[in-house]
Motif scaffolding. Structure first.
Motif, PDB file in Angstrom:
ATOM      1  N   PRO A 195      39.761  42.301  42.011  1.00 41.22           N
ATOM      2  CA  PRO A 195      38.388  41.557  41.685  1.00 41.22           C
ATOM      3  C   PRO A 195      37.793  41.123  43.557  1.00 41.22           C
ATOM      4  CG  PRO A 195      40.577  40.700  41.275  1.00 41.22           C
ATOM      5  CD  PRO A 195      41.185  41.732  41.557  1.00 41.22           C
ATOM      6  N   ASP A 196      36.629  41.163  43.449  1.00 43.48           N
ATOM      7  CA  ASP A 196      36.205  41.357  44.761  1.00 43.48           C
ATOM      8  C   ASP A 196      36.604  39.820  45.655  1.00 43.48           C
ATOM      9  OD1 ASP A 196      34.622  43.846  44.093  1.00 43.48           O
ATOM     10  OD2 ASP A 196      32.274  42.142  43.654  1.00 43.48           O
ATOM     11  N   PRO A 197      36.706  38.948  44.825  1.00 39.78           N
ATOM     12  CA  PRO A 197      36.867  37.494  45.846  1.00 39.78           C
ATOM     13  C   PRO A 197      38.397  37.983  46.828  1.00 39.78           C
ATOM     14  CG  PRO A 197      36.594  37.375  44.203  1.00 39.78           C
ATOM     15  CD  PRO A 197      36.772  38.616  43.511  1.00 39.78           C
ATOM     16  N   VAL A 198      39.323  38.786  46.251  1.00 36.53           N
ATOM     17  CA  VAL A 198      40.606  39.187  46.841  1.00 36.53           C
ATOM     18  C   VAL A 198      40.477  40.511  47.993  1.00 36.53           C
ATOM     19  CG1 VAL A 198      42.711  40.342  46.598  1.00 36.53           C
ATOM     20  CG2 VAL A 198      41.820  38.186  44.706  1.00 36.53           C
ATOM     21  N   PRO A 199      40.525  39.730  49.193  1.00 35.21           N
ATOM     22  CA  PRO A 199      39.838  41.278  50.792  1.00 35.21           C
ATOM     23  C   PRO A 199      41.544  41.846  50.113  1.00 35.21           C
ATOM     24  CG  PRO A 199      41.397  39.275  51.370  1.00 35.21           C
ATOM     25  CD  PRO A 199      40.430  39.112  49.885  1.00 35.21           C
ATOM     26  N   ALA A 200      41.556  43.199  50.025  1.00 35.35           N
ATOM     27  CA  ALA A 200      42.391  44.641  50.696  1.00 35.35           C
ATOM     28  C   ALA A 200      43.213  44.046  51.660  1.00 35.35           C
ATOM     29  CB  ALA A 200      41.870  45.823  51.396  1.00 35.35           C
ATOM     30  N   TRP A 201      44.583  44.226  50.859  1.00 35.62           N
ATOM     31  CA  TRP A 201      45.872  43.708  51.975  1.00 35.62           C
ATOM     32  C   TRP A 201      45.488  44.263  53.256  1.00 35.62           C
ATOM     33  CZ3 TRP A 201      49.337  40.315  51.282  1.00 35.62           C
ATOM     34  CH2 TRP A 201      50.365  39.933  52.194  1.00 35.62           C
ATOM     35  N   GLU A 202      45.325  45.689  53.705  1.00 34.62           N
ATOM     36  CA  GLU A 202      45.187  45.708  55.658  1.00 34.62           C
ATOM     37  C   GLU A 202      44.585  45.323  56.057  1.00 34.62           C
ATOM     38  OE1 GLU A 202      43.996  50.517  55.008  1.00 34.62           O
ATOM     39  OE2 GLU A 202      45.933  50.851  54.166  1.00 34.62           O
ATOM     40  N   GLU A 203      43.081  44.700  55.746  1.00 31.84           N
ATOM     41  CA  GLU A 203      41.640  44.023  55.936  1.00 31.84           C
ATOM     42  C   GLU A 203      42.659  42.812  56.019  1.00 31.84           C
ATOM     43  OE1 GLU A 203      38.357  44.763  53.725  1.00 31.84           O
ATOM     44  OE2 GLU A 203      38.362  46.876  53.935  1.00 31.84           O
ATOM     45  N   TYR A 204      43.714  41.994  55.760  1.00 31.16           N
ATOM     46  CA  TYR A 204      43.986  40.477  55.405  1.00 31.16           C
ATOM     47  C   TYR A 204      45.090  40.420  56.893  1.00 31.16           C
ATOM     48  CZ  TYR A 204      45.126  36.237  52.993  1.00 31.16           C
ATOM     49  OH  TYR A 204      45.947  35.041  52.593  1.00 31.16           O
ATOM     50  N   PRO A 205      44.392  39.776  57.540  1.00 35.94           N
ATOM     51  CA  PRO A 205      44.824  38.653  58.646  1.00 35.94           C
ATOM     52  C   PRO A 205      46.050  38.889  58.663  1.00 35.94           C
ATOM     53  CG  PRO A 205      42.783  37.385  58.456  1.00 35.94           C
ATOM     54  CD  PRO A 205      43.300  37.819  57.575  1.00 35.94           C
ATOM     55  N   ASP A 206      46.769  39.865  60.014  1.00 40.58           N
ATOM     56  CA  ASP A 206      48.569  39.865  59.485  1.00 40.58           C
ATOM     57  C   ASP A 206      48.907  38.021  60.416  1.00 40.58           C
ATOM     58  OD1 ASP A 206      48.464  42.624  59.822  1.00 40.58           O
ATOM     59  OD2 ASP A 206      48.374  42.983  62.047  1.00 40.58           O
TER      60      ASP A 206
END
Length: 262
Positions: A195-206
């Motif tokens: 889903p578009d509102p969910v960011p890619a895990w790799e792009e999610y802040p650590d």
């Protein structure tokens, strides 16, 4: 829809429990519909409900007039649960039949709402079949789980520690592959896009990833705990010798995971 067999707008609840001024959006069951409990009662069934009601407006517990759409006034012989859309799993706002009560134990004494609901459901069915084994029963069991708030004992959460550290993108792929292998989805079924509102895990802040992993661990523990309680219900039906004469309808789940908290 589950309770009445009607489209929700026909029953008066087109959205939630607020009155928007039209018949389809009154925010509570209307008198033009009949609940399944009201229908089955006329056929000689004993009717019981445990859990989430949430088809009436927020009411004052001390007003008899406000009980018009409580479970006992809509076809159920006994009710044990909560009236709102959600409640604290450790400190629930409980109603027994037509009156509010305090939980029978504290969290320090091992209390959890799902277990309490199952205890009472088994009690209702046991009492009914003990007194009138020839009389059929209907049990509507609607858990607070796994709706928010996600509350479960630590030992259930700990079972899933580290299980979701790979993140939701990898997790989606793993679940998809398991479903294909198990035959849950047909061969050739494509994995849906994230889903578009969910960011890619790799792009999610650590710095947020441990929190997100923890949320998934808690949800998984909450779901596993709920599954175990459903097993207790089915085991009770089996012990009573009713397993060959009981239809079980199972629906999951309420809103999927929770958007509360973003």
């Amino acid at each position: 829809a589950l309770l009445t067999g009607l489209y929700s707008h026909q029953a008066g609840i087109g959205h939630m429990m607020e009155d928007r001024g039209t018949d389809a959006y009154r925010g509570e069951l209307n008198r033009r519909c009949r609940t399944i409990a009201e229908v089955l009662r006329t056929a000689g069934y004993r009717t019981y409900m445990c859990g989430k009601w949430h088809v009436t407006k927020k009411v004052k517990a001390d007003s008899d007039a406000d009980r018009a759409n409580w479970p006992l006034q809509r076809g159920f012989d006994r009710f044990y649960g909560f009236l709102d859309g959600e409640t604290d799993q450790f400190h629930p706002e409980l109603v027994y039949d037509n009156h509010p009560i305090h939980p029978p134990r504290t969290p320090d004494e091992g209390y959890h709402l799902t277990e309490d609901l199952v205890d009472k459901a088994i009690e209702f069915v046991h009492d009914s079949t003990s007194v009138r084994p020839d009389r059929p029963f209907f049990m509507y069991l609607a858990f607070g789980a796994t709706h928010a708030p996600h509350h479960v004992a630590k030992q259930w959460i700990d079972k899933y520690k580290g299980k979701f550290d790979q993140g939701w993108d990898k997790l989606r792929e793993e679940i998809y592959e398991r479903q294909l292998k198990a035959g849950v989805i047909p061969p050739g079924t494509a994995l849906t896009s994230r889903p578009d509102p969910v960011p890619a895990w790799e792009e999610y802040p650590d710095r947020y990833k441990p929190v997100a992993s923890r949320l998934m661990e808690v949800f998984a523990g909450f779901l596993a705990h709920t599954d175990a309680q459903i097993g207790r219900v089915l085991d009770a039906v089996d012990r009573l010798g009713l397993d060959d004469n009981t239809m079980v309808l199972f629906l999951t789940g309420d809103n999927g995971a929770s958007a509360e908290g973003t």
